[in-house]
Design an enzyme around this catalytic site. Structure first.
Site, PDB file in Angstrom:
ATOM      1  N   SER A  99       0.823  -1.204   0.000  1.00 51.90           N
ATOM      2  CA  SER A  99       0.000   0.000   0.000  1.00 51.90           C
ATOM      3  C   SER A  99       0.854   1.249   0.000  1.00 51.90           C
ATOM      4  O   SER A  99       0.460   2.272  -0.545  1.00 51.90           O
ATOM      5  CB  SER A  99      -0.892   0.025   1.241  1.00 51.90           C
ATOM      6  OG  SER A  99      -1.741  -1.081   1.262  1.00 51.90           O
ATOM      7  N   HIS A 130      -0.912  -2.401  -7.210  1.00 48.30           N
ATOM      8  CA  HIS A 130      -1.691  -2.146  -6.000  1.00 48.30           C
ATOM      9  C   HIS A 130      -3.183  -2.271  -6.312  1.00 48.30           C
ATOM     10  O   HIS A 130      -3.771  -1.386  -6.945  1.00 48.30           O
ATOM     11  CB  HIS A 130      -1.339  -0.748  -5.466  1.00 48.30           C
ATOM     12  CG  HIS A 130      -2.050  -0.401  -4.214  1.00 48.30           C
ATOM     13  ND1 HIS A 130      -2.681   0.805  -4.002  1.00 48.30           N
ATOM     14  CD2 HIS A 130      -2.252  -1.122  -3.082  1.00 48.30           C
ATOM     15  CE1 HIS A 130      -3.231   0.808  -2.800  1.00 48.30           C
ATOM     16  NE2 HIS A 130      -2.984  -0.339  -2.235  1.00 48.30           N
ATOM     17  N   GLU A 190      -3.611   0.444  -9.271  1.00 46.25           N
ATOM     18  CA  GLU A 190      -2.523   1.429  -9.357  1.00 46.25           C
ATOM     19  C   GLU A 190      -1.246   0.669  -9.709  1.00 46.25           C
ATOM     20  O   GLU A 190      -0.910  -0.307  -9.028  1.00 46.25           O
ATOM     21  CB  GLU A 190      -2.294   2.112  -8.001  1.00 46.25           C
ATOM     22  CG  GLU A 190      -3.232   3.250  -7.704  1.00 46.25           C
ATOM     23  CD  GLU A 190      -2.918   3.913  -6.353  1.00 46.25           C
ATOM     24  OE1 GLU A 190      -3.089   5.127  -6.252  1.00 46.25           O
ATOM     25  OE2 GLU A 190      -2.522   3.224  -5.388  1.00 46.25           O
ATOM     26  N   ASN A 217      -3.918   6.106  -1.483  1.00 47.07           N
ATOM     27  CA  ASN A 217      -3.670   6.076  -0.035  1.00 47.07           C
ATOM     28  C   ASN A 217      -3.056   7.385   0.464  1.00 47.07           C
ATOM     29  O   ASN A 217      -3.286   7.784   1.608  1.00 47.07           O
ATOM     30  CB  ASN A 217      -2.777   4.887   0.331  1.00 47.07           C
ATOM     31  CG  ASN A 217      -3.554   3.584   0.244  1.00 47.07           C
ATOM     32  OD1 ASN A 217      -4.761   3.567   0.448  1.00 47.07           O
ATOM     33  ND2 ASN A 217      -2.870   2.507  -0.079  1.00 47.07           N
TER      34      ASN A 217
HETATM   35  N1  LIG Z   1      -6.549  -4.410   3.165  1.00 49.62           N
HETATM   36  C1  LIG Z   1      -6.609  -3.590   2.138  1.00 49.62           C
HETATM   37  O1  LIG Z   1      -7.610  -2.902   1.915  1.00 49.62           O
HETATM   38  C2  LIG Z   1      -5.430  -3.503   1.195  1.00 49.62           C
HETATM   39  C3  LIG Z   1      -5.635  -2.879  -0.047  1.00 49.62           C
HETATM   40  C4  LIG Z   1      -4.562  -2.822  -0.944  1.00 49.62           C
HETATM   41  C5  LIG Z   1      -3.334  -3.337  -0.591  1.00 49.62           C
HETATM   42  N2  LIG Z   1      -3.168  -3.939   0.639  1.00 49.62           N
HETATM   43  C6  LIG Z   1      -1.837  -4.498   0.935  1.00 49.62           C
HETATM   44  O2  LIG Z   1      -1.915  -5.895   0.697  1.00 49.62           O
HETATM   45  C7  LIG Z   1      -1.008  -6.568   1.603  1.00 49.62           C
HETATM   46  C8  LIG Z   1      -1.775  -7.574   2.420  1.00 49.62           C
HETATM   47  O3  LIG Z   1      -2.792  -6.904   3.130  1.00 49.62           O
HETATM   48  P1  LIG Z   1      -4.110  -7.679   3.663  1.00 49.62           P
HETATM   49  O4  LIG Z   1      -5.104  -6.636   4.027  1.00 49.62           O
HETATM   50  O5  LIG Z   1      -4.483  -8.740   2.695  1.00 49.62           O
HETATM   51  O6  LIG Z   1      -3.529  -8.312   4.997  1.00 49.62           O
HETATM   52  P2  LIG Z   1      -3.991  -9.654   5.772  1.00 49.62           P
HETATM   53  O7  LIG Z   1      -3.509  -9.487   7.168  1.00 49.62           O
HETATM   54  O8  LIG Z   1      -5.435  -9.931   5.511  1.00 49.62           O
HETATM   55  O9  LIG Z   1      -3.156 -10.797   5.017  1.00 49.62           O
HETATM   56  C9  LIG Z   1      -1.756 -10.821   5.124  1.00 49.62           C
HETATM   57  C10 LIG Z   1      -1.196 -12.054   4.486  1.00 49.62           C
HETATM   58  O10 LIG Z   1       0.213 -12.104   4.830  1.00 49.62           O
HETATM   59  C11 LIG Z   1       0.520 -13.416   5.234  1.00 49.62           C
HETATM   60  N3  LIG Z   1       1.650 -13.395   6.150  1.00 49.62           N
HETATM   61  C12 LIG Z   1       1.659 -13.068   7.469  1.00 49.62           C
HETATM   62  N4  LIG Z   1       2.888 -13.254   7.985  1.00 49.62           N
HETATM   63  C13 LIG Z   1       3.672 -13.706   6.968  1.00 49.62           C
HETATM   64  C14 LIG Z   1       5.007 -14.124   6.855  1.00 49.62           C
HETATM   65  N5  LIG Z   1       5.819 -14.090   7.915  1.00 49.62           N
HETATM   66  N6  LIG Z   1       5.467 -14.546   5.649  1.00 49.62           N
HETATM   67  C15 LIG Z   1       4.648 -14.569   4.563  1.00 49.62           C
HETATM   68  N7  LIG Z   1       3.364 -14.194   4.603  1.00 49.62           N
HETATM   69  C16 LIG Z   1       2.884 -13.782   5.787  1.00 49.62           C
HETATM   70  C17 LIG Z   1      -0.744 -13.909   5.900  1.00 49.62           C
HETATM   71  O11 LIG Z   1      -0.737 -15.314   5.995  1.00 49.62           O
HETATM   72  C18 LIG Z   1      -1.807 -13.362   4.954  1.00 49.62           C
HETATM   73  O12 LIG Z   1      -1.956 -14.200   3.824  1.00 49.62           O
HETATM   74  C19 LIG Z   1      -0.333  -5.477   2.431  1.00 49.62           C
HETATM   75  O13 LIG Z   1       0.867  -5.093   1.811  1.00 49.62           O
HETATM   76  C20 LIG Z   1      -1.353  -4.343   2.357  1.00 49.62           C
HETATM   77  O14 LIG Z   1      -0.766  -3.088   2.580  1.00 49.62           O
HETATM   78  C21 LIG Z   1      -4.189  -4.050   1.523  1.00 49.62           C
END
Ligand SMILES: NC(=O)c1ccc[n+]([C@@H]2O[C@H](COP(=O)([O-])OP(=O)(O)OC[C@H]3O[C@@H](n4cnc5c(N)ncnc54)[C@H](O)[C@@H]3O)[C@@H](O)[C@H]2O)c1
Length: 270
Positions: free
Chosen positions: A106, A127, A139, A177
């Site tokens: 993000s 993104h 993005e 963001n």
């Molecule tokens: N939530 C949103 O709205 C959103 C939107 C766009 C981008 N993002 C980005 O996407 C990414 C994931 O966000 P999310 O909301 O899906 O988070 P989440 O917490 O729902 O999922 C995180 C993932 O990371 C994995 N993980 C945790 N520890 C780990 C490790 N040590 N090694 C490998 N994988 C590991 C988990 O198993 C899970 O699959 C982040 O970079 C976030 O900034 C999130």
């Protein structure tokens, strides 16, 4: 996000290999994709054969060592620079030279993540937005090292998923963001100061600006840990106090009140 990205790629006809950190989370993620596709069938958005074909194109693993046949890898692990660098370093060793490595970060620096690889020209930010199947935007963030070929391939790929592409430099928070985080933090500061209730802040913003979710419900939807991580990263990079995370947000994350994914954030979820 990983589940949503997997679903959309598979529904667009691509075979997808998806990795989770353990089998329990993998099965939970795959079940989430199945329920989402089932809902699509119930709502008449896709046919049962299309759902079954999409599911058949997805294979799960807990070993990123199996990524050797992938042409594009999209990383969506938690928002932590050291972890993402570690993952990119591992994938770089497993994948052939032509493979493009994308991060769904993000607001972390894409070039810093790319520096963990020996293919900085083949790394960029892709993104996606939450929920990925419903949100039209993608993005793309290119770094100073991203090649034109990598950028053009990622752009064509994103378009083939039906997404509208906007292009940002590798700058903190990209476009959306960078503009959204101050609004969410501002709403949290209003709660902290007692200026209005959380319900009235969200009702005011949804009806006053004609947006589907108020900033506090949006924060719950994104995940308060992710919001905190985004704010912290952008604040550290820019030193702009509007990104300085409010104490209430830090306290809620410390208490495990992360929003929808834990059933409780600013609001409660069944
Ligand atoms: N939530 C949103 O709205 C959103 C939107 C766009 C981008 N993002 C980005 O996407 C990414 C994931 O966000 P999310 O909301 O899906 O988070 P989440 O917490 O729902 O999922 C995180 C993932 O990371 C994995 N993980 C945790 N520890 C780990 C490790 N040590 N090694 C490998 N994988 C590991 C988990 O198993 C899970 O699959 C982040 O970079 C976030 O900034 C999130």
């Amino acid at each position: 996000m990983g589940g949503g990205i997997t679903q959309v790629c598979s529904q667009s006809g691509y075979p997808v290999l998806v990795s989770e950190i353990n089998d329990e989370l993998l099965q939970k993620g795959l079940a989430g994709i199945k329920s989402s596709l089932d809902r699509g069938v119930q709502r008449g958005r896709l046919t049962p054969p299309d759902r079954d074909a999409a599911l058949a194109r997805i294979r799960g693993t807990t070993d990123i060592g199996e990524f050797g046949d992938c042409d594009l890898v999209i990383e969506a692990a938690v928002e932590n620079l050291d972890l993402k660098k570690k993952i990119f370093g591992q994938i770089d060793k497993v994948c052939p030279r032509h493979t493009i490595l994308a991060t769904n970060t993000s607001c972390l620096s894409v070039i810093e993540i790319a520096s963990a690889t020996k293919r900085e020209d083949r790394v960029l930010g892709m993104h996606f937005f939450n929920p990925v199947p419903a949100m039209k935007l993608l993005e793309i963030a290119r770094t100073t090292a991203t090649s034109d070929e990598t950028f053009n391939t990622a752009k064509s790929f994103g378009q083939s998923l039906g997404k509208t592409i906007v292009i940002a430099q590798d700058s903190p928070g990209f476009i959306v963001n960078r503009l959204m985080v101050p609004q969410i933090l501002g709403a949290i500061r209003l709660v902290e100061s007692g200026a209005a209730t959380k319900e009235d802040i969200d009702t005011g913003m949804t009806l006053g600006l004609n947006i589907p979710l108020g900033p506090l419900a949006l924060a719950d939807f994104i995940g308060l840990d992710t919001v905190l991580a985004m704010a912290g990263v952008i604040y550290k990079k820019l030193g702009d106090t509007q990104y300085d995370p409010p104490q209430l947000l830090k306290n809620m994350v410390a208490a495990g009140r992360l929003g929808r994914k834990t059933g409780r954030g600013f609001f409660e979820y069944k």
